[in-house]
Write a protein that holds these residues in place. Structure first.
Motif, PDB file in Angstrom:
ATOM      1  N   HIS A 642     -45.710 -32.837 -70.258  1.00 49.89           N
ATOM      2  CA  HIS A 642     -46.090 -31.524 -69.565  1.00 49.89           C
ATOM      3  C   HIS A 642     -46.919 -31.954 -68.493  1.00 49.89           C
ATOM      4  CE1 HIS A 642     -47.506 -27.229 -69.006  1.00 49.89           C
ATOM      5  NE2 HIS A 642     -48.307 -27.826 -68.660  1.00 49.89           N
ATOM      6  N   THR A 666     -41.804 -27.682 -69.132  1.00 49.54           N
ATOM      7  CA  THR A 666     -42.013 -28.881 -70.242  1.00 49.54           C
ATOM      8  C   THR A 666     -40.895 -29.622 -70.648  1.00 49.54           C
ATOM      9  OG1 THR A 666     -44.207 -27.630 -71.036  1.00 49.54           O
ATOM     10  CG2 THR A 666     -43.127 -29.340 -72.487  1.00 49.54           C
ATOM     11  N   GLU A 732     -55.383 -40.421 -77.351  1.00 52.14           N
ATOM     12  CA  GLU A 732     -55.847 -39.851 -78.540  1.00 52.14           C
ATOM     13  C   GLU A 732     -54.754 -40.102 -79.793  1.00 52.14           C
ATOM     14  OE1 GLU A 732     -57.060 -35.841 -78.491  1.00 52.14           O
ATOM     15  OE2 GLU A 732     -58.379 -35.960 -77.032  1.00 52.14           O
ATOM     16  N   HIS A 737     -60.223 -40.083 -80.240  1.00 50.82           N
ATOM     17  CA  HIS A 737     -60.123 -40.773 -78.784  1.00 50.82           C
ATOM     18  C   HIS A 737     -60.074 -42.234 -79.091  1.00 50.82           C
ATOM     19  CE1 HIS A 737     -60.590 -42.181 -74.701  1.00 50.82           C
ATOM     20  NE2 HIS A 737     -61.693 -42.727 -75.056  1.00 50.82           N
ATOM     21  N   HIS A 808     -49.708 -38.358 -84.793  1.00 50.84           N
ATOM     22  CA  HIS A 808     -49.762 -37.270 -83.732  1.00 50.84           C
ATOM     23  C   HIS A 808     -50.622 -38.194 -82.631  1.00 50.84           C
ATOM     24  CE1 HIS A 808     -51.022 -33.870 -81.462  1.00 50.84           C
ATOM     25  NE2 HIS A 808     -50.053 -33.383 -81.908  1.00 50.84           N
ATOM     26  N   ARG A 810     -51.598 -38.122 -78.313  1.00 52.03           N
ATOM     27  CA  ARG A 810     -51.950 -37.303 -77.168  1.00 52.03           C
ATOM     28  C   ARG A 810     -52.086 -38.460 -76.136  1.00 52.03           C
ATOM     29  NH1 ARG A 810     -52.483 -31.926 -76.412  1.00 52.03           N
ATOM     30  NH2 ARG A 810     -52.641 -31.541 -78.620  1.00 52.03           N
ATOM     31  N   LYS A 812     -52.875 -38.597 -71.840  1.00 55.08           N
ATOM     32  CA  LYS A 812     -53.168 -37.962 -70.577  1.00 55.08           C
ATOM     33  C   LYS A 812     -52.850 -38.972 -69.345  1.00 55.08           C
ATOM     34  CE  LYS A 812     -55.049 -34.810 -67.517  1.00 55.08           C
ATOM     35  NZ  LYS A 812     -54.198 -33.626 -67.168  1.00 55.08           N
ATOM     36  N   GLU A 832     -49.561 -34.411 -69.105  1.00 56.25           N
ATOM     37  CA  GLU A 832     -49.934 -34.622 -70.748  1.00 56.25           C
ATOM     38  C   GLU A 832     -48.644 -35.236 -71.282  1.00 56.25           C
ATOM     39  OE1 GLU A 832     -53.302 -33.131 -73.445  1.00 56.25           O
ATOM     40  OE2 GLU A 832     -51.632 -31.762 -73.453  1.00 56.25           O
ATOM     41  N   VAL A 834     -47.191 -35.630 -75.336  1.00 54.40           N
ATOM     42  CA  VAL A 834     -47.820 -35.540 -76.852  1.00 54.40           C
ATOM     43  C   VAL A 834     -46.387 -36.031 -77.701  1.00 54.40           C
ATOM     44  CG1 VAL A 834     -48.115 -33.766 -78.731  1.00 54.40           C
ATOM     45  CG2 VAL A 834     -48.897 -33.579 -76.350  1.00 54.40           C
ATOM     46  N   LEU A 836     -45.302 -36.132 -81.627  1.00 57.23           N
ATOM     47  CA  LEU A 836     -45.195 -35.718 -82.755  1.00 57.23           C
ATOM     48  C   LEU A 836     -44.203 -35.603 -83.868  1.00 57.23           C
ATOM     49  CD1 LEU A 836     -45.407 -31.903 -82.661  1.00 57.23           C
ATOM     50  CD2 LEU A 836     -45.016 -33.209 -80.761  1.00 57.23           C
TER      51      LEU A 836
END
Length: 871
Positions: A642, A666, A732, A737, A808, A810, A812, A832, A834, A836
């Motif tokens: 994203h 996205t 993350e 974190h 999962h 994440r 940045k 970002e 992600v 998953l």
């Protein structure tokens, strides 16, 4: 004297091979061969003249083991394996599969199934091999082999021909299975001017201009009192100025002269001999008579004497009619029917129905098909008012050989394939609406409107259109094939139909996908081999529409396997297409095996299929390994990119069908192997750009890996784009974190193979992390400190820095950075990322550790859903 067959006197009684002059007449169901390009073959023999193929241009059938000199192609026997024999009236218990024997060119050290002795030889065309089961026997032992074929060791993955139907159209098999025949014009049948040698009769095919070297041979023949005469077999050969030369004694009789002329065209001696010779250069084309017919021939200045082979034009005779898949109720294999010049097709149909024991059948439900076996197999449905005997007489005037190769078949007017004829259409713009696609198609098709459209594969710009009428379908096929859109030729394929109810219990047909562009020429060699070992309708060239045509053909098969021949990118492509069509298929998650042809082949390594196919392994062993392989689950992951709103206008997103873009910009990808950010992705991007600029140079694994090494060395002295990567990203894992050490690259692993077999995670050790695998629902995150560290990991000297494990993730991105998903790289704008667990599933086949003896291969079933331990 015709086919060059040589045999000992004591072995004469064991000869089972018919002469090439009568072999076409013994074929009950003619099937045309599917020819390769003309090339040179070593240690092979011509199936027509039985001579070696070395150092001469030759052809091979892409489907069976038929080899032939280019010059012998006119006398080929149209007896290729029939791979689509579905008959609607037959049920599975009624189906009997017979062996399809092919003589000679056996594999080295072949053993006879009957006496266990060697039946292979490199000295001549000898021994027989079944094109289906691969059994080899001596010709003298073939009658001691059971007539029923069980497909041998490959039976568990064979798509039976009785489960396949194709529409009765003029579209050749090459177009259906996607063989691209690129024969040069200089070697085409019509323009050929090279000599055709037939040693036993000294006949040659030549143009009118003779070679100077023939003058010396002419003096030798004068001394032997012989004459060289040109023979035309009809008006057509005269128009094309194509003839055969025969050498006959000047004292030969008419019958001796006639026999020599007939041998030149591979015509058998006819019982009711009505063939005769005429003087081609005489004013009235007079018939040759005894005595001394050669001396009576008309001579023209600078030209050899010439004769015509002619057939007497009587007003009555007999024609042979064959039943064409009329079911088990037919009582005869053929019928010899008396006809006259006044007998119509309707009369012949009525007589044939009575002869075949179909007295209660309605003549209107059948039609008569003219089949010509000369130079392939061509079919034509005859009109009811046509007169077959008059047709044969007209054909004979053009070509006596063509008349002898013409026969008639009785078949149902209703195509047993059924009314639905599917055409696959590709190379259209992706992601249009159905209405837009229909508008584009109708611009090309005009009045050739299809009955329905769908499924539509929007992401690929491909679809299937269906016709109820075969004539319309054929016209649409050729119309679309010659059409272009946006300067791209449309891709059009006529698809076979698989009758899933005719697949025996316990058989899981293997759907084979081959990327012929992978691994140099290895993909091309494999597709040829698999088409011979399996049913060619279960082998698909990914260069022809990708995986979608094959998946559509197998959509109603309840359980099947897939073999992907290609690199990791090819495997991802197939799995992605499975995701798109799975909900419309009976088998939503077929298990996939791999023949690794790419550069990295990391998934293949993990599943024990090896680092790369090198061409040394027998393809049949690859198929045996697929039969033995174990089912195993492969975790798949969704990677979502994203972009920050402030940089959306400056984005640089990948142009790929592997991902999809939503309205809020996205980008979504499915990951099977690994995902990288930083130095490793930058190196991958440089390699990708270099290959895009010069794709022809990247045709071998060794070269590709060499380019990687060179690019890595340049990175060591160039500007550090990814220096201090740990400051440009925030990580993350499972909502927590994770602090990063100084890094230039991060790799997220689903499998424990990366960069052509390296294991960045490293060997097991006593730390806080669990032992990873590719079905545990967790990813492994590792880091690399620079290009030197990358090299040490690939060479096995060091491992990467273990950072985290989780389901999962994440990330940045604070600046634009190079990224790659499963080897597809690009520069990603700030935003970002992600990762998953995906809802999409994949079942893979893992090669078994079982070691087979070559002499006694064992076939073991899979272990079902059992998860194998990692080695």
């Amino acid at each position: 004297m015709i086919c060059n067959f040589v045999v000992h006197d004591k072995c004469l009684k064991t000869v089972v091979s018919p002469c090439s002059s009568i072999a076409p007449t013994l074929v009950k169901v003619p099937v045309a061969h599917c020819w390769s390009e003309p090339i040179h073959f070593r240690r092979r023999y011509c199936n027509v003249c039985r001579k070696k193929l070395d150092d001469t241009w030759a052809l091979k059938c892409e489907v069976c083991e038929y080899y032939v000199h280019v010059d012998c192609e006119d006398f080929v026997v149209p007896n290729c394996t029939d791979n689509a024999t579905f008959v609607p009236e037959k049920t599975l218990p009624q189906v009997i599969q017979l062996h399809h024997w092919r003589e000679g060119n056996l594999p080295t050290n072949s053993k006879c199934l009957v006496d266990k002795k060697t039946c292979w030889t490199g000295e001549c065309l000898a021994g027989l091999r079944c094109e289906w089961c691969g059994y080899t026997v001596h010709a003298s032992c073939v009658n001691r082999v059971p007539t029923t074929c069980t497909f041998g060791l490959l039976q568990p993955i064979m798509l039976p021909p009785t489960a396949v139907s194709i529409p009765r159209t003029e579209v050749p098999m090459e177009a259906i299975i996607g063989v691209q025949n690129r024969r040069k014009e200089t070697l085409s049948r019509e323009s050929r001017s090279i000599s055709e040698e037939f040693p036993s009769t000294d006949t040659k095919l030549r143009e009118v201009v003779e070679e100077p070297a023939t003058r010396e041979r002419s003096r030798d023949r004068d001394e032997r009192d012989e004459e060289v005469v040109k023979v035309f077999d009809g008006n057509s050969s005269l128009r094309r100025r194509m003839f055969r030369l025969v050498t006959v004694s000047r004292s030969a009789t008419v019958s001796e002269f006639l026999m020599a002329a007939m041998r030149a065209f591979h015509l058998p001696p006819l019982e009711d001999a009505k063939t005769y010779l005429t003087d081609a250069y005489s004013v009235e084309e007079t018939e040759l008579t005894d005595p001394l017919p050669v001396a009576k021939l008309t001579r023209r200045d600078g030209k050899r004497p010439a004769v015509f082979l002619r057939e007497q034009g009587n007003d009555e005779g007999c024609i042979r009619v064959y039943p064409s898949r009329l079911g088990a109720s037919v009582t005869h294999e053929q019928a010899c029917l008396p006809v006259t010049s006044q007998t119509t097709v309707s009369n012949v149909i009525t007589m044939a129905l009575s002869k075949f024991g179909l007295n209660e059948a309605q003549a209107d439900d059948y039609h008569l098909v003219e089949v010509m076996l000369d130079k392939g197999v061509s079919e034509r449905v005859m009109e009811c008012v046509e007169r077959p005997w008059e047709l044969l007489k007209a054909v004979a005037r053009d070509s006596v050989r063509q008349m002898e190769m013409t026969r008639f078949y009785l078949q149902l007017s209703k195509d047993p394939h059924g009314p639905s004829i599917a055409l696959f259409v590709g190379n259209l713009p992706p992601n249009l609406s159905q209405r837009q696609y229909e508008k584009i198609l109708l611009e090309f098709l005009g009045g050739l409107k299809y009955s329905c459209i769908g499924p539509i594969y929007y992401e690929y710009g491909s679809m299937v259109i269906t016709y109820e009428d075969s004539d319309l379908a054929v016209r649409a096929f050729y119309t679309l094939r010659e059409s272009t859109h946006d300067d791209k030729n449309l891709l059009v394929m006529l698809l076979p139909n698989v009758q899933h109810n005719m697949i025996p219990e316990g058989v899981q047909p293997l759907l084979v996908f081959v990327n012929v562009k992978s691994g140099g020429c290895q993909g091309l060699e494999l597709i040829h081999s698999f088409r011979k070992l399996l049913n060619p309708y279960q082998v698909f060239d990914l260069d022809n529409g990708g995986p979608l045509p094959g998946l559509y053909v197998f959509r109603q098969v309840k359980k099947y396997k897939i073999l992907v021949c290609g690199g990791d990118g090819t495997i991802g492509w197939v799995l992605q297409c499975l995701d798109n069509v799975g909900q419309d298929s009976e088998c939503q998650h077929p298990a996939c095996a791999i023949v690794p042809l790419g550069t990295g082949n990391d998934l293949a390594r993990v599943l024990r299929w090896g680092p790369g196919y090198n061409g040394g392994e027998d393809p049949i062993n690859l198929l045996k390994d697929v039969i033995d392989a174990e089912d195993i689950r492969l975790d798949r992951w969704t990677v979502v990119f994203h972009i920050d709103e402030k940089v959306e206008d400056k984005q640089n997103q990948p142009n790929s069908t592997a991902g999809s873009t939503s309205e809020d910009n996205t980008q979504i990808f499915v990951m099977n192997n690994y995902f990288g950010i930083g130095i490793e992705a930058e190196l991958c991007l440089d390699f990708h750009n270099a290959r895009e600029e010069n794709p022809n140079k990247f045709n071998s694994r060794l070269h590709n890996k060499g380019v990687y090494v060179k690019m890595g060395l340049r990175k060591m002295v160039s500007r550090k784009l990814c220096k201090d990567l740990h400051k440009e990203i925030r990580l993350e894992v499972d909502g927590k974190h994770v602090e990063l050490p100084p890094l230039e690259g991060v790799i997220i692993l689903n499998i424990l193979s990366w960069g052509s077999g390296a294991n960045p995670w490293g060997p097991e050790k006593d730390d806080q992390f669990n032992k990873p695998n590719h079905w545990d629902g967790h990813l492994e995150v590792v880091g690399v400190t620079g290009i030197v560290h990358l090299g040490q990991i690939q060479s096995g000297l060091r491992s990467a820095i273990r950072i985290a494990q989780g389901g999962h993730i994440r990330i940045k991105l604070n600046s634009e950075l190079p990224v790659q998903v499963d080897g597809e790289p690009w520069n990603q704008a700030p935003g970002e990322v992600v990762v998953l667990k995906s809802a999409l599933k994949a079942t893979m086949l893992k090669k078994s550790k079982i070691k087979r003896r070559n002499t006694e291969p064992s076939l073991h079933g899979s272990n079902g859903d059992k998860e194998p331990s990692e080695s």
